[in-house]
Design a protein around this motif. Structure first.
Motif: not given
Length: 338
Positions: A279-288, A298-303
């Protein structure tokens, strides 16, 4: 956290990939906006080859590579890692490494014949080509001294050459005293910039990214954003380590071009069980997004998306995300210019 750029949500657009390329144990990569590399692991059905290179503009197959088998030029399995214009392939069944130059495949089609390196004794978990004739691989039982002192005496990386020789020299006797497999607490992905002669290593179970020069000297280390405060203990069979304070995963799936590094970050910390972790992995996923001096630019959200692999086209400033949800799906996201 306050030293990093703000998170930008990605505007994802689902791509229409032909179903035949998604069947079975498939994996897809988009290169330079218009080239699809479709890998089939174990069974190439409905195709005859394990790797197909396709022109997305017209659907034509540019080249077909590697029939399944044990003969010359054949493979039995296929995993791929993307570094700039190379798809670095590992046949984990027969232990073959293949530096696949995508530009050469586009130019020569089926007349392109990449080298195949037969790996001997080296135990490794990740791989990236240095050239058409050599690879760097990460030692699957290495760990830093704070995790396991005996394992820290081994090399973290080996260089494997075309003839199968290694540097440092792999000596099985060095592993006689090793009783712990540390893959559950010390895994990484690597990606190589051949033009700058640098390698980025992103650690899955430690919140850390390191950039190395061509001699594997650390020239930059990026720590965080999470604290590195995990606790370790051996499991009952004394063969694996686990975290005594819960599961934590950070950086993975690194890829690069000549100017940029992109790496996913699960940002899962001290999860108490598998359900909590997923659950946390999918909710928190980011791309640096980093440059080769190690700056996080930059940081991007792939929530909400289980991102397995990222590729990037510099000319269109577009990210491509290979995602495992209910089905395997490719998304693209146009980035804002920095």
């Amino acid at each position: 956290e306050e030293t990093k750029p703000p998170v930008q949500p990605l505007k994802l657009e689902k791509m229409d990939i032909p179903e035949d390329y998604l069947m079975g144990c498939a994996s897809c990569v988009i290169y330079q906006d218009s080239i699809l590399l479709a890998l089939k692991d174990v069974d190439p059905y409905p195709f005859t080859h394990m790797l197909n290179v396709i022109n997305l503009n017209n659907g034509d197959i540019i080249g077909e590579y590697f029939t399944r088998g044990k003969g010359p030029g054949e493979v039995l399995s296929m995993l791929g890692r993307l570094s700039n214009n190379y798809l670095d392939i590992y046949d984990y069944t027969t232990r073959k490494l293949i530096p696949f130059n995508i530009d050469s495949a586009i130019i020569f089609g089926n007349k392109y014949f990449p080298n195949i390196i037969n790996v001997k004794d080296v135990r490794f978990s990740e791989w990236a080509s240095v050239s058409d004739t050599s690879f760097y691989v990460s030692n699957s039982v290495y760990a830093e001294s704070n995790i396991c002192k005996e394992n820290s005496l081994l090399p973290e990386f080996y260089k494997i050459n075309m003839d199968g020789s290694t540097y440092p020299n792999f000596d099985l006797a060095d592993y006689k005293k090793i009783i712990y497999s540390t893959s559950s607490v010390y895994s990484q992905t690597i990606s190589i910039n051949k033009e700058k002669k640098r390698m980025v290593c992103c650690y899955m179970h430690q919140p850390c990214i390191k950039i190395f020069d061509e001699n594997l000297n650390v020239i930059k280390e990026i720590d965080g954003p999470e604290p590195d405060d995990a606790q370790y203990e051996p499991m009952g069979n004394m063969m694996y380590f686990q975290r005594s304070d819960g599961m934590s995963d950070y950086y993975g799936s690194a890829t690069c071009d000549d100017m940029n590094i992109f790496v996913t970050n699960s940002r899962t910390r001290k999860c108490i069980d598998t359900e909590h972790y997923l659950d946390m992995e999918v909710e928190n996923r980011e791309i640096f997004h980093l440059d080769w001096d190690g700056n996080v630019i930059a940081r991007y959200s792939a929530k909400g998306k289980n991102v397995v692999r990222v590729s990037y086209s510099k000319s269109s400033n577009t990210l491509y995300l290979w995602v495992y949800d209910d089905d395997r799906t490719m998304y693209k996201a146009k980035l804002d210019r920095l």
